[in-house]
Design a protein around this motif. Structure first.
Motif, PDB file in Angstrom:
ATOM      1  N   LEU A   1     -48.531  -0.248  19.038  1.00  0.00           N
ATOM      2  CA  LEU A   1     -49.602   0.358  19.818  1.00  0.00           C
ATOM      3  C   LEU A   1     -49.980   1.715  19.252  1.00  0.00           C
ATOM      4  O   LEU A   1     -51.157   2.052  19.149  1.00  0.00           O
ATOM      5  N   ALA A   2     -49.007   2.494  18.840  1.00  0.00           N
ATOM      6  CA  ALA A   2     -49.284   3.819  18.272  1.00  0.00           C
ATOM      7  C   ALA A   2     -50.115   3.693  16.997  1.00  0.00           C
ATOM      8  O   ALA A   2     -51.080   4.443  16.799  1.00  0.00           O
ATOM      9  N   SER A   3     -49.786   2.743  16.145  1.00  0.00           N
ATOM     10  CA  SER A   3     -50.546   2.585  14.908  1.00  0.00           C
ATOM     11  C   SER A   3     -51.958   2.083  15.180  1.00  0.00           C
ATOM     12  O   SER A   3     -52.918   2.523  14.553  1.00  0.00           O
ATOM     13  N   ASN A   4     -52.117   1.196  16.150  1.00  0.00           N
ATOM     14  CA  ASN A   4     -53.455   0.727  16.513  1.00  0.00           C
ATOM     15  C   ASN A   4     -54.256   1.835  17.194  1.00  0.00           C
ATOM     16  O   ASN A   4     -55.472   1.895  17.067  1.00  0.00           O
ATOM     17  N   TRP A   5     -53.578   2.691  17.927  1.00  0.00           N
ATOM     18  CA  TRP A   5     -54.234   3.826  18.591  1.00  0.00           C
ATOM     19  C   TRP A   5     -54.890   4.728  17.550  1.00  0.00           C
ATOM     20  O   TRP A   5     -56.028   5.147  17.698  1.00  0.00           O
ATOM     21  N   VAL A   6     -54.184   5.019  16.470  1.00  0.00           N
ATOM     22  CA  VAL A   6     -54.731   5.847  15.398  1.00  0.00           C
ATOM     23  C   VAL A   6     -55.953   5.164  14.798  1.00  0.00           C
ATOM     24  O   VAL A   6     -56.974   5.795  14.542  1.00  0.00           O
ATOM     25  N   ALA A   7     -55.873   3.850  14.590  1.00  0.00           N
ATOM     26  CA  ALA A   7     -57.003   3.106  14.033  1.00  0.00           C
ATOM     27  C   ALA A   7     -58.211   3.167  14.964  1.00  0.00           C
ATOM     28  O   ALA A   7     -59.348   3.311  14.513  1.00  0.00           O
ATOM     29  N   LEU A   8     -57.985   3.074  16.268  1.00  0.00           N
ATOM     30  CA  LEU A   8     -59.091   3.150  17.235  1.00  0.00           C
ATOM     31  C   LEU A   8     -59.831   4.470  17.117  1.00  0.00           C
ATOM     32  O   LEU A   8     -61.056   4.518  17.206  1.00  0.00           O
ATOM     33  N   GLN A   9     -59.094   5.537  16.921  1.00  0.00           N
ATOM     34  CA  GLN A   9     -59.711   6.854  16.839  1.00  0.00           C
ATOM     35  C   GLN A   9     -60.645   6.964  15.631  1.00  0.00           C
ATOM     36  O   GLN A   9     -61.571   7.764  15.640  1.00  0.00           O
ATOM     37  N   THR A  10     -60.423   6.168  14.596  1.00  0.00           N
ATOM     38  CA  THR A  10     -61.284   6.226  13.421  1.00  0.00           C
ATOM     39  C   THR A  10     -62.545   5.378  13.587  1.00  0.00           C
ATOM     40  O   THR A  10     -63.496   5.541  12.839  1.00  0.00           O
ATOM     41  N   ILE A  11     -62.553   4.470  14.567  1.00  0.00           N
ATOM     42  CA  ILE A  11     -63.691   3.580  14.761  1.00  0.00           C
ATOM     43  C   ILE A  11     -64.756   4.211  15.653  1.00  0.00           C
ATOM     44  O   ILE A  11     -65.949   4.038  15.425  1.00  0.00           O
ATOM     45  N   VAL A  12     -64.322   4.944  16.667  1.00  0.00           N
ATOM     46  CA  VAL A  12     -65.286   5.547  17.595  1.00  0.00           C
ATOM     47  C   VAL A  12     -65.883   6.815  16.991  1.00  0.00           C
ATOM     48  O   VAL A  12     -65.341   7.384  16.040  1.00  0.00           O
TER      49      VAL A  12
ATOM     50  N   GLU B   1     -67.078  10.798  16.811  1.00  0.00           N
ATOM     51  CA  GLU B   1     -66.364  12.033  17.119  1.00  0.00           C
ATOM     52  C   GLU B   1     -66.556  12.475  18.560  1.00  0.00           C
ATOM     53  O   GLU B   1     -65.662  13.070  19.155  1.00  0.00           O
ATOM     54  N   THR B   2     -67.710  12.180  19.137  1.00  0.00           N
ATOM     55  CA  THR B   2     -67.990  12.600  20.508  1.00  0.00           C
ATOM     56  C   THR B   2     -67.419  11.643  21.554  1.00  0.00           C
ATOM     57  O   THR B   2     -67.388  11.975  22.730  1.00  0.00           O
ATOM     58  N   ASP B   3     -66.978  10.466  21.146  1.00  0.00           N
ATOM     59  CA  ASP B   3     -66.412   9.495  22.080  1.00  0.00           C
ATOM     60  C   ASP B   3     -64.957   9.850  22.392  1.00  0.00           C
ATOM     61  O   ASP B   3     -64.277  10.487  21.589  1.00  0.00           O
ATOM     62  N   VAL B   4     -64.512   9.419  23.550  1.00  0.00           N
ATOM     63  CA  VAL B   4     -63.139   9.673  23.970  1.00  0.00           C
ATOM     64  C   VAL B   4     -62.489   8.335  24.328  1.00  0.00           C
ATOM     65  O   VAL B   4     -63.030   7.577  25.126  1.00  0.00           O
ATOM     66  N   VAL B   5     -61.358   8.048  23.707  1.00  0.00           N
ATOM     67  CA  VAL B   5     -60.574   6.859  24.040  1.00  0.00           C
ATOM     68  C   VAL B   5     -59.294   7.348  24.690  1.00  0.00           C
ATOM     69  O   VAL B   5     -58.601   8.205  24.141  1.00  0.00           O
ATOM     70  N   CYS B   6     -59.004   6.835  25.874  1.00  0.00           N
ATOM     71  CA  CYS B   6     -57.772   7.253  26.550  1.00  0.00           C
ATOM     72  C   CYS B   6     -57.118   6.060  27.235  1.00  0.00           C
ATOM     73  O   CYS B   6     -57.766   5.061  27.517  1.00  0.00           O
ATOM     74  N   ARG B   7     -55.848   6.206  27.452  1.00  0.00           N
ATOM     75  CA  ARG B   7     -55.088   5.159  28.136  1.00  0.00           C
ATOM     76  C   ARG B   7     -55.339   5.293  29.626  1.00  0.00           C
ATOM     77  O   ARG B   7     -55.301   6.379  30.186  1.00  0.00           O
ATOM     78  N   TRP B   8     -55.624   4.178  30.272  1.00  0.00           N
ATOM     79  CA  TRP B   8     -55.951   4.147  31.691  1.00  0.00           C
ATOM     80  C   TRP B   8     -55.000   3.150  32.338  1.00  0.00           C
ATOM     81  O   TRP B   8     -55.249   1.954  32.319  1.00  0.00           O
ATOM     82  N   GLY B   9     -53.903   3.632  32.839  1.00  0.00           N
ATOM     83  CA  GLY B   9     -52.913   2.719  33.404  1.00  0.00           C
ATOM     84  C   GLY B   9     -51.983   2.219  32.327  1.00  0.00           C
ATOM     85  O   GLY B   9     -51.852   2.813  31.263  1.00  0.00           O
ATOM     86  N   GLY B  10     -51.330   1.114  32.600  1.00  0.00           N
ATOM     87  CA  GLY B  10     -50.330   0.589  31.680  1.00  0.00           C
ATOM     88  C   GLY B  10     -50.901  -0.016  30.421  1.00  0.00           C
ATOM     89  O   GLY B  10     -50.556   0.368  29.324  1.00  0.00           O
ATOM     90  N   GLU B  11     -51.800  -0.985  30.570  1.00  0.00           N
ATOM     91  CA  GLU B  11     -52.323  -1.703  29.410  1.00  0.00           C
ATOM     92  C   GLU B  11     -53.826  -1.552  29.250  1.00  0.00           C
ATOM     93  O   GLU B  11     -54.416  -2.157  28.372  1.00  0.00           O
ATOM     94  N   GLU B  12     -54.440  -0.748  30.087  1.00  0.00           N
ATOM     95  CA  GLU B  12     -55.886  -0.593  30.046  1.00  0.00           C
ATOM     96  C   GLU B  12     -56.256   0.689  29.299  1.00  0.00           C
ATOM     97  O   GLU B  12     -55.523   1.670  29.327  1.00  0.00           O
ATOM     98  N   PHE B  13     -57.411   0.632  28.657  1.00  0.00           N
ATOM     99  CA  PHE B  13     -57.929   1.801  27.961  1.00  0.00           C
ATOM    100  C   PHE B  13     -59.344   2.063  28.442  1.00  0.00           C
ATOM    101  O   PHE B  13     -60.064   1.157  28.854  1.00  0.00           O
ATOM    102  N   LEU B  14     -59.738   3.309  28.365  1.00  0.00           N
ATOM    103  CA  LEU B  14     -61.059   3.741  28.802  1.00  0.00           C
ATOM    104  C   LEU B  14     -61.762   4.365  27.607  1.00  0.00           C
ATOM    105  O   LEU B  14     -61.150   5.135  26.859  1.00  0.00           O
TER     106      LEU B  14
END
Length: 67
Positions: free
Chosen positions: A5-16, A18-31
């Protein structure tokens, strides 16, 4: 957070943008917050994320994600 999950999290940050925000929302959900984005552009951004996430294994004990 699992190593997968940590490695995929880093990859997600490169796809969105700069002005977008990706955050964890609960256990398995992301916003994903996409400020100043019209619906068609937001859908295109989410489709890019979906295409990236399909087939990834987020944890060793979990099945592959499917679209």
């Amino acid at each position: 957070m699992s190593p997968e999950l940590a490695s995929n999290w880093v990859a997600l940050q490169t796809i969105v943008r700069e002005t977008d925000v990706v955050c964890r929302w609960g256990g398995e959900e992301f916003l994903v917050l996409m400020p100043d984005t019209q619906a068609p552009d937001g859908l295109a951004g989410l489709d890019r994320l979906r295409k990236h996430l399909v087939g990834l294994r987020l944890a060793a004990s979990e099945p592959l994600l499917r679209a």
